[in-house]
Scaffold this active site. Structure first.
Site, mmCIF file in Angstrom:
data_model
loop_
_atom_site.group_PDB
_atom_site.id
_atom_site.type_symbol
_atom_site.label_atom_id
_atom_site.label_comp_id
_atom_site.label_asym_id
_atom_site.label_seq_id
_atom_site.Cartn_x
_atom_site.Cartn_y
_atom_site.Cartn_z
ATOM 1 N N ASN A 103 -47.465 -10.326 6.487
ATOM 2 C CA ASN A 103 -47.416 -10.080 5.044
ATOM 3 C C ASN A 103 -48.311 -8.875 4.775
ATOM 4 O OD1 ASN A 103 -47.607 -10.039 2.280
ATOM 5 N ND2 ASN A 103 -48.689 -11.995 2.095
ATOM 6 N N LYS B 13 -48.798 -7.290 2.108
ATOM 7 C CA LYS B 13 -49.342 -7.235 0.741
ATOM 8 C C LYS B 13 -49.134 -5.831 0.179
ATOM 9 C CE LYS B 13 -52.263 -11.071 1.950
ATOM 10 N NZ LYS B 13 -53.477 -11.845 1.756
ATOM 11 N N HIS C 78 -46.814 -17.323 -2.854
ATOM 12 C CA HIS C 78 -48.097 -16.923 -2.248
ATOM 13 C C HIS C 78 -49.211 -17.151 -3.271
ATOM 14 C CE1 HIS C 78 -51.301 -14.579 -0.483
ATOM 15 N NE2 HIS C 78 -50.650 -14.663 0.654
ATOM 16 N N GLU D 62 -51.696 -15.470 -4.059
ATOM 17 C CA GLU D 62 -52.041 -14.297 -4.881
ATOM 18 C C GLU D 62 -51.075 -14.158 -6.052
ATOM 19 O OE1 GLU D 62 -52.233 -11.531 -1.613
ATOM 20 O OE2 GLU D 62 -54.052 -12.539 -0.913
ATOM 21 N N GLU E 186 -51.544 -21.980 3.605
ATOM 22 C CA GLU E 186 -52.557 -20.928 3.509
ATOM 23 C C GLU E 186 -53.692 -21.388 2.596
ATOM 24 O OE1 GLU E 186 -50.673 -16.848 4.503
ATOM 25 O OE2 GLU E 186 -50.589 -17.134 2.358
ATOM 26 N N GLY F 251 -58.149 -13.590 3.645
ATOM 27 C CA GLY F 251 -58.879 -12.330 3.503
ATOM 28 C C GLY F 251 -60.389 -12.484 3.557
ATOM 29 N N SER G 172 -56.795 -15.470 7.580
ATOM 30 C CA SER G 172 -57.682 -14.856 8.569
ATOM 31 C C SER G 172 -57.255 -15.140 10.015
ATOM 32 C CB SER G 172 -59.140 -15.281 8.330
ATOM 33 O OG SER G 172 -59.569 -14.862 7.041
HETATM 34 P P1 13P Z 1 -55.269 -12.643 5.820
HETATM 35 O O1 13P Z 1 -54.615 -12.815 7.166
HETATM 36 O O2 13P Z 1 -55.626 -11.228 5.512
HETATM 37 O O3 13P Z 1 -56.367 -13.623 5.602
HETATM 38 O O4 13P Z 1 -54.124 -13.007 4.728
HETATM 39 C C1 13P Z 1 -53.421 -14.184 4.860
HETATM 40 C C2 13P Z 1 -52.290 -14.163 3.918
HETATM 41 O O5 13P Z 1 -52.478 -14.239 2.713
HETATM 42 C C3 13P Z 1 -50.935 -14.022 4.457
HETATM 43 O O6 13P Z 1 -49.974 -14.277 3.497
#
Ligand code: 13P
Length: 251
Positions: free
Chosen positions: A9, A11, A96, A98, A168, A174, A213
Site C-alpha cells: 500500500n 499510500k 483502511h 486512514e 491492521e 507507521g 510496520s
Molecule cells: P506501515 O507498514 O507503514 O506501518 O503501514 C501499514 C499500512 O497501513 C498498510 O496498509
C-alpha cells in the site's frame, strides 16, 4: 487452500520517477512463485503501473474507490470501480484506518465500497483494526469482530469467497511498533472463527493479511503463525529490495 499474498500500500507517496524505479527494481528482484504479490499505487500512477507490470506476475490495485455503483457520472473527484477494472486492477483496499479516520469512511460506507468493488469483479481487501485505547481496554477482539460483521451482515458470507481481510492495528501503522506474532495471531484466529461460524470452508480459504510496520526483519516470524497468510505493507513497500524480501518470506 489459501494462498500467501503480500500487498504494497503505497499510500500518498511517489512521483513518476519513483514509480518507475520502484517497479523496475521490483521486476529485477527474485519474487516468490507461490505467493501472490501486488502493489496499490496512488490513482494517478495506476496506468503507469499497468504498463510496467503487464505480464510480470505482479498484480496491481487501488487504495480506494467510489461507493456509488455508477460506472461514470457527475461525481467530482471520485474514481469508479469500472475505471479500476478498465485499468486491469485486481484488488482494491477498502476501510483502511486512514480513510476511516481522516475521510469518515464509516462501516456502512466501507460495506458499500466492498459491494461495489465485488460487483465489478475487483477483489476487496477489507481492513480492520483497533486503536491503542481499545487494545489497552481489552476491546480488540470485540471491536474487530464488529468491524467484520458490519460488512459481513450486509454482503453475506459468500462474498468473502473472493475477498481478502487485512488486520491492521492502528497503533502499529507507521509507528515502527509491530504487533507481536502472538498478538497478531490471536486476532487473526478470532477473525477466522467469526467467518467460520457462517461457513467453515470460506473461513479456511480466506487470506488474512497482517499490516502495521511489517519489515523484512519481522515478516518471517509473523508469517510463521498459522493464521497469518501474508501482509499489507506500507512504508517498506516503497523500497524494491525490502518489499521483495517480505514477499519471499511469505512463501
Ligand atoms: P506501515 O507498514 O507503514 O506501518 O503501514 C501499514 C499500512 O497501513 C498498510 O496498509
Amino acid at each position: 487452500m489459501r494462498s500467501p499474498l503480500v500487498v504494497g500500500n503505497w499510500k500518498m507517496y511517489g512521483c513518476t520517477d519513483d514509480v518507475r524505479s520502484l517497479l523496475e527494481g521490483l521486476c529485477k528482484e527474485e519474487l516468490p512463485a507461490k505467493a501472490g504479490v501486488a502493489v496499490c499505487p496512488p490513482f494517478p500512477y495506476i496506468g503507469f503501473a499497468q504498463a510496467l507490470l503487464a505480464d510480470t506476475g505482479i498484480a496491481w490495485g487501488a487504495q480506494n474507490l467510489c461507493a456509488n455503483s455508477a460506472a461514470e457520472g457527475a461525481f467530482t473527484g471520485e474514481v469508479s470501480a469500472s475505471m479500476l477494472v478498465d485499468m486491469k486492477c485486481r484488488y482494491v483496499i477498502v476501510g483502511h484506518s486512514e480513510r476511516r479516520t481522516y475521510y469518515h469512511d464509516t462501516d456502512d460506507l466501507v460495506a458499500e465500497k466492498f459491494i461495489n468493488a465485488q460487483s465489478t469483479g475487483l477483489e476487496p481487501i477489507l481492513c480492520v483494526g483497533e486503536n491503542l485505547e481499545q487494545r489497552e481496554a481489552g476491546e480488540t477482539l470485540a471491536f474487530v469482530e464488529q468491524q467484520i460483521l458490519a460488512v459481513l451482515d450486509k454482503v453475506g458470507i459468500e462474498a468473502f469467497e473472493k475477498a481478502v481481510i487485512a488486520y491492521e492495528p492502528i497503533w502499529a501503522i507507521g509507528t515502527g511498533r509491530t504487533a507481536s506474532p502472538e498478538q497478531a495471531q490471536e486476532v487473526h484466529a478470532h477473525i477466522r472463527s467469526v467467518l467460520a461460524k457462517k461457513d467453515e470452508l470460506i473461513a479456511d480459504n480466506m487470506s488474512l493479511l497482517y499490516g502495521g510496520s511489517v519489515k523484512a526483519e519481522n515478516a518471517a516470524q509473523l508469517f510463521a503463525k498459522p493464521d497469518i497468510d501474508g501482509a499489507l505493507v506500507g512504508g517498506a513497500s516503497l523500497k524494491a529490495a525490502d518489499f521483495a524480501a517480505i514477499c519471499r518470506a511469505a512463501e
